[in-house]
Every structure is written in C-alpha cells, then in structure tokens.
Design a protein around this motif. Structure first.
Motif, PDB file in Angstrom:
ATOM      1  N   ILE A  28       0.819  -1.206   0.000  1.00 53.47           N
ATOM      2  CA  ILE A  28       0.000   0.000   0.000  1.00 53.47           C
ATOM      3  C   ILE A  28       0.858   1.263   0.000  1.00 53.47           C
ATOM      4  CG2 ILE A  28      -1.539   1.371   1.468  1.00 53.47           C
ATOM      5  CD1 ILE A  28      -3.114  -1.156   2.027  1.00 53.47           C
ATOM      6  N   ASP A  29       1.950   1.272   0.736  1.00 56.00           N
ATOM      7  CA  ASP A  29       2.800   2.466   0.772  1.00 56.00           C
ATOM      8  C   ASP A  29       3.410   2.756  -0.597  1.00 56.00           C
ATOM      9  OD1 ASP A  29       2.235   2.889   3.417  1.00 56.00           O
ATOM     10  OD2 ASP A  29       4.089   1.995   4.174  1.00 56.00           O
ATOM     11  N   GLU A  30       3.766   1.722  -1.357  1.00 53.71           N
ATOM     12  CA  GLU A  30       4.289   1.929  -2.711  1.00 53.71           C
ATOM     13  C   GLU A  30       3.225   2.539  -3.615  1.00 53.71           C
ATOM     14  OE1 GLU A  30       6.732  -1.459  -4.328  1.00 53.71           O
ATOM     15  OE2 GLU A  30       5.960  -2.423  -2.515  1.00 53.71           O
ATOM     16  N   ILE A  31       1.994   2.059  -3.461  1.00 57.23           N
ATOM     17  CA  ILE A  31       0.902   2.628  -4.245  1.00 57.23           C
ATOM     18  C   ILE A  31       0.700   4.084  -3.873  1.00 57.23           C
ATOM     19  CG2 ILE A  31      -1.581   2.488  -4.701  1.00 57.23           C
ATOM     20  CD1 ILE A  31      -1.339  -0.546  -4.018  1.00 57.23           C
ATOM     21  N   LYS A  32       0.721   4.378  -2.585  1.00 56.80           N
ATOM     22  CA  LYS A  32       0.538   5.760  -2.126  1.00 56.80           C
ATOM     23  C   LYS A  32       1.603   6.679  -2.705  1.00 56.80           C
ATOM     24  CE  LYS A  32      -0.067   8.602   2.013  1.00 56.80           C
ATOM     25  NZ  LYS A  32       0.801   9.678   1.513  1.00 56.80           N
TER      26      LYS A  32
ATOM     27  N   ARG B  22     -12.863   2.036 -11.500  1.00 60.03           N
ATOM     28  CA  ARG B  22     -13.274   3.413 -11.772  1.00 60.03           C
ATOM     29  C   ARG B  22     -14.246   3.912 -10.709  1.00 60.03           C
ATOM     30  NH1 ARG B  22     -16.440   5.656 -17.201  1.00 60.03           N
ATOM     31  NH2 ARG B  22     -16.650   7.807 -16.468  1.00 60.03           N
ATOM     32  N   TYR B  23     -15.262   3.118 -10.401  1.00 61.62           N
ATOM     33  CA  TYR B  23     -16.223   3.547  -9.379  1.00 61.62           C
ATOM     34  C   TYR B  23     -15.563   3.673  -8.012  1.00 61.62           C
ATOM     35  CZ  TYR B  23     -20.456   3.486 -12.204  1.00 61.62           C
ATOM     36  OH  TYR B  23     -21.421   3.786 -13.131  1.00 61.62           O
ATOM     37  N   LEU B  24     -14.679   2.748  -7.697  1.00 62.09           N
ATOM     38  CA  LEU B  24     -13.989   2.807  -6.409  1.00 62.09           C
ATOM     39  C   LEU B  24     -13.156   4.081  -6.301  1.00 62.09           C
ATOM     40  CD1 LEU B  24     -13.365   1.325  -3.753  1.00 62.09           C
ATOM     41  CD2 LEU B  24     -11.515   0.138  -4.950  1.00 62.09           C
ATOM     42  N   ALA B  25     -12.451   4.422  -7.374  1.00 62.19           N
ATOM     43  CA  ALA B  25     -11.606   5.620  -7.372  1.00 62.19           C
ATOM     44  C   ALA B  25     -12.443   6.891  -7.244  1.00 62.19           C
ATOM     45  CB  ALA B  25     -10.762   5.669  -8.635  1.00 62.19           C
ATOM     46  N   GLU B  26     -13.539   6.959  -7.977  1.00 60.41           N
ATOM     47  CA  GLU B  26     -14.323   8.190  -7.985  1.00 60.41           C
ATOM     48  C   GLU B  26     -15.198   8.337  -6.750  1.00 60.41           C
ATOM     49  OE1 GLU B  26     -14.536   9.161 -12.731  1.00 60.41           O
ATOM     50  OE2 GLU B  26     -16.337   8.355 -11.782  1.00 60.41           O
ATOM     51  N   VAL B  27     -15.837   7.246  -6.317  1.00 65.31           N
ATOM     52  CA  VAL B  27     -16.762   7.322  -5.188  1.00 65.31           C
ATOM     53  C   VAL B  27     -16.024   7.395  -3.856  1.00 65.31           C
ATOM     54  CG1 VAL B  27     -18.591   6.088  -3.938  1.00 65.31           C
ATOM     55  CG2 VAL B  27     -18.622   6.157  -6.441  1.00 65.31           C
TER      56      VAL B  27
ATOM     57  N   ALA C 107       4.190  -3.229 -10.288  1.00 63.73           N
ATOM     58  CA  ALA C 107       3.399  -4.386 -10.713  1.00 63.73           C
ATOM     59  C   ALA C 107       2.708  -5.005  -9.502  1.00 63.73           C
ATOM     60  CB  ALA C 107       4.276  -5.420 -11.407  1.00 63.73           C
ATOM     61  N   LEU C 108       1.384  -5.087  -9.567  1.00 61.39           N
ATOM     62  CA  LEU C 108       0.596  -5.778  -8.550  1.00 61.39           C
ATOM     63  C   LEU C 108       0.227  -7.138  -9.134  1.00 61.39           C
ATOM     64  CD1 LEU C 108      -1.703  -2.840  -7.375  1.00 61.39           C
ATOM     65  CD2 LEU C 108       0.483  -3.589  -6.402  1.00 61.39           C
ATOM     66  N   VAL C 109       0.994  -8.148  -8.745  1.00 67.81           N
ATOM     67  CA  VAL C 109       0.840  -9.483  -9.313  1.00 67.81           C
ATOM     68  C   VAL C 109      -0.109 -10.293  -8.437  1.00 67.81           C
ATOM     69  CG1 VAL C 109       2.028 -11.612  -9.957  1.00 67.81           C
ATOM     70  CG2 VAL C 109       3.129  -9.396 -10.354  1.00 67.81           C
TER      71      VAL C 109
ATOM     72  N   LEU D 294      -5.435  -1.207  -4.440  1.00 69.42           N
ATOM     73  CA  LEU D 294      -5.071   0.044  -5.113  1.00 69.42           C
ATOM     74  C   LEU D 294      -5.874   1.204  -4.534  1.00 69.42           C
ATOM     75  CD1 LEU D 294      -3.495   1.334  -7.607  1.00 69.42           C
ATOM     76  CD2 LEU D 294      -5.665   1.074  -8.838  1.00 69.42           C
ATOM     77  N   GLY D 295      -7.172   0.998  -4.350  1.00 64.20           N
ATOM     78  CA  GLY D 295      -8.013   2.042  -3.779  1.00 64.20           C
ATOM     79  C   GLY D 295      -7.550   2.455  -2.394  1.00 64.20           C
ATOM     80  N   LEU D 296      -7.163   1.502  -1.579  1.00 61.74           N
ATOM     81  CA  LEU D 296      -6.648   1.831  -0.248  1.00 61.74           C
ATOM     82  C   LEU D 296      -5.397   2.694  -0.356  1.00 61.74           C
ATOM     83  CD1 LEU D 296      -7.064  -1.612   1.565  1.00 61.74           C
ATOM     84  CD2 LEU D 296      -8.416   0.446   1.945  1.00 61.74           C
ATOM     85  N   GLY D 297      -4.511   2.326  -1.286  1.00 61.83           N
ATOM     86  CA  GLY D 297      -3.289   3.101  -1.463  1.00 61.83           C
ATOM     87  C   GLY D 297      -3.540   4.508  -1.966  1.00 61.83           C
ATOM     88  N   LEU D 298      -4.672   4.696  -2.629  1.00 61.64           N
ATOM     89  CA  LEU D 298      -5.021   6.027  -3.146  1.00 61.64           C
ATOM     90  C   LEU D 298      -5.870   6.817  -2.159  1.00 61.64           C
ATOM     91  CD1 LEU D 298      -5.797   5.108  -6.862  1.00 61.64           C
ATOM     92  CD2 LEU D 298      -3.693   6.093  -5.929  1.00 61.64           C
ATOM     93  N   GLY D 299      -6.018   6.284  -0.960  1.00 57.90           N
ATOM     94  CA  GLY D 299      -6.681   7.035   0.099  1.00 57.90           C
ATOM     95  C   GLY D 299      -8.185   6.880   0.163  1.00 57.90           C
ATOM     96  N   ALA D 300      -8.733   5.769  -0.343  1.00 53.85           N
ATOM     97  CA  ALA D 300     -10.176   5.564  -0.302  1.00 53.85           C
ATOM     98  C   ALA D 300     -10.693   5.609   1.136  1.00 53.85           C
ATOM     99  CB  ALA D 300     -10.539   4.225  -0.941  1.00 53.85           C
ATOM    100  N   ASP D 301     -11.858   6.215   1.305  1.00 54.52           N
ATOM    101  CA  ASP D 301     -12.441   6.381   2.632  1.00 54.52           C
ATOM    102  C   ASP D 301     -13.250   5.156   3.035  1.00 54.52           C
ATOM    103  OD1 ASP D 301     -14.428   6.683   0.754  1.00 54.52           O
ATOM    104  OD2 ASP D 301     -15.343   8.448   1.683  1.00 54.52           O
TER     105      ASP D 301
END
Length: 344
Positions: free
Chosen positions: A27-31, A56-61, A134-136, A161-168
């Motif tokens: 997650i830290d690498e994604i962040k 897409r929905y996860l990222a936007e919502v 790469a997320l294998v 990925l969503g967690l790494g991008l700060g999803a609530d």
C-alpha cells in the motif's frame, strides 16, 4: 464430470487470501505513486475491462479521483500522443501478455503517466516489466477459458489500489472477503431454478448500477462466452432509457445489487417493474428485499457496497457453469475463444 471452470470457482477463497496477503503490504508503494498523480486511466479489454469498471467507481466514489477507461486504439492504431502528466495509468491483463495492453501502457508512460500493472502473469510478464509498479495476483494457473479466479483477484488488487489512493473505506473489511466467497460457493441460492429459466430463452438483460455495474457487465460476458446467450449488460439507468422495451416473457432480466447502498432501492423498483411486464426477474444479491421482489434469487455477500463486487460475481459464475452444462456446452472451452486474446 467436474469442469475446470467449477474447480477454479472453488479455488477463489484461497486465491483471494494469497493475493491479499501479497498485495496489502504494498500500500505504501501505491501511495507514493498516487501522490504524484491526480487522476486515473484504466487500460484493459474483455473481463479485465469489467474489472476496470469496478476500479473506476472505487476511485471516484471513495478516493475522490477522476477515473476513465482508455481507448487503446488511440495508442495502437491512431498512434496519437496525449498529455498524461499527472495521470496514473493502470493496465489490467490476466496473462500480462496481451500485446495491445502492453503497448498502450508503454505509450501512457511515454506520454508522461506513472504506471501500474495488475496481472496474474507473474513478475516476468511483459506488462509487469513495463510498469513502474506491478501488482501481481496469486490466482495460480487458470485452465478454463472463462475467467473466474483471475477476475476476482483482479478486483482484490483494485481494492488494494483504492486503499493506497486514500479511499475512505475500512481496510479491515477486506479480511472478510475470502470467507464470504466461501459461503457463496457453498450456498449460492437458486442456481438450478434460474438455469432452467434461462435454458429456453434467446436472450437476457443483466443490469446493475454503481459499484454493482461491473458485476452486471461481467456476468453478461460470461453468459455470452460460455452459454452463447445474447446477454446485454447495462446500467439500470441506461436500461430505463429505452432498452427495457426488450424485456418480456421471452427476455428475462438479471438484476445485481449489493445488500446496501444508494442503488439498492432503484434495483428493487426495477425488479417490480420487470415482473409487472410479465417477465422473470432474477436477483443477484440485494438482500431479502430484492429477493422478495424477484422471481428467483442468487445470494449476495455480507460485505459493504465497496467490496460487494468481489462476492456478487461468484453465484453468477456458478450459474454460468451450470447453464452451460444444461445446454450441452463445455464451459471450459467455448467455441472461437482462446485464453489469451491478441488484438491489433
């Protein structure tokens, strides 16, 4: 005889546990990559494209980031450059060897994007090698042509990925996913009754909205490729704008929803409308209310809406496999399809 598809459906709880165990520590690498970008571009085809709709929905919502689906032909056929500064390009390919997807990810990097690959093809897959990160996934070898465990592990990777991008969202919810999938495999609901209902019809509409839209698209694809059924995957918002006219006694609807969330009331209302038109309405998820409004129902996972797609597709996979066998089709090897599809 047990099909490879049925065996691979059963392998999903273990595949999800292994994938989450491998990817959550990253997650830290994604962040770190996410902090350099503002929006997302998903690059995929086929089943992977349906997974990207979930991303897409996860990222936007939940992460507050604009996200869109790429048109690979812009890169591969038109060969046009676009300013992708500030973009995180996420390419999905189960094999990691689809040339069009690898080429498009390389193009995105050349256009200034930071890049992520999600693949089951291993660290040495061309797609993994082309990406900054790469997320294998850890689904293992998949023999049946219709993707099952490679699809759900892609969704798991997108959740990480969503967690790494700060999803609530609550990260702890992910821990319950493999057990919920296991429960759905053991008790999926009215599979035989719905398979019987679909065995004599020429087509079906599969509809969901929001987070469940990806499941509707993926289930429609599975019914097309493994059962040769004319299945149309639509958001129920689009369905109500005209295509609902095709729903009748010969064209049932499969309606997909999480057990909670803002799209559930609309899905229940649609089930009531479908039945009022004399058509069968088959539910996937949506809890007791959607089941009560429907002709027959498949079970859904006891998961929050943001994770529901990881479970919702599983009864649909079981339905697809059962329907294919009922129709005398080998679901492991549908006509005209290969495990790795190359497009220009």
């Amino acid at each position: 005889m047990t099909t490879n598809m049925r065996r691979e459906i059963a392998e999903q709880p273990a595949a999800l546990r292994d994938t989450l165990s491998a990817l959550l520590p990253r997650i830290d690498e994604i962040k770190a990559l996410g902090d350099q970008t503002r929006q997302l571009l998903f690059i995929a085809r086929g089943t992977s494209d349906n997974a990207a709709v979930y991303g897409r929905y996860l990222a936007e919502v939940h992460a507050g980031r604009l996200a869109t689906l790429a048109s690979p032909s812009v890169a591969t056929t038109y060969k046009r450059k676009i300013d992708l500064d500030g973009v995180l390009a996420v390419a999905l390919s189960q094999s990691g060897r689809t040339e069009e997807i690898v080429e498009t990810l390389t193009w995105a990097k050349d256009c200034g994007a930071r890049t992520v690959a999600i693949t089951n093809g291993g660290e040495d897959a061309p797609l993994a090698q082309a990406a900054d990160l790469a997320l294998v996934t850890r689904a293992g070898a998949e023999l049946a042509v219709p993707a099952t465990k490679t699809y759900t592990t892609q969704l798991a990777a997108l959740a990480v990925l969503g967690l790494g991008l700060g999803a609530d969202v609550d990260r702890a919810d992910l821990d319950r996913v493999p057990d919920e999938v296991e429960k759905l495999i053991a008790a999926p609901g009215d599979v035989d009754a719905i398979a019987e209902g679909l065995s004599g019809v020429p087509g079906v509409v599969v509809s969901g909205r929001g987070m469940a839209f990806s499941t509707a698209l993926e289930l429609a694809l599975k019914l097309k490729e493994a059962c040769y059924l004319h299945a149309m995957g639509l958001s129920y918002a689009d369905l109500l704008h005209g295509p609902i006219a095709v729903v009748d006694e010969d064209t049932p609807a499969i309606l997909v929803a999480a057990g909670e969330g803002p799209t559930l009331p609309g899905t229940i209302a649609l089930a009531e409308r479908v039945r009022g038109a004399g058509a069968a309405a088959y539910a996937v998820g949506g809890g007791t209310e959607l089941a009560a409004a429907s002709t027959n129902a498949l079970a859904g996972p006891d998961l929050p809406e943001w994770l529901a797609p990881l479970g919702l597709i599983v009864p649909g996979q079981l339905l697809t496999e059962a329907l294919a066998r009922r129709l005398g089709i080998d679901p492991d090897a549908p006509r005209g399809l290969n495990k790795v599809t190359q497009t220009d």
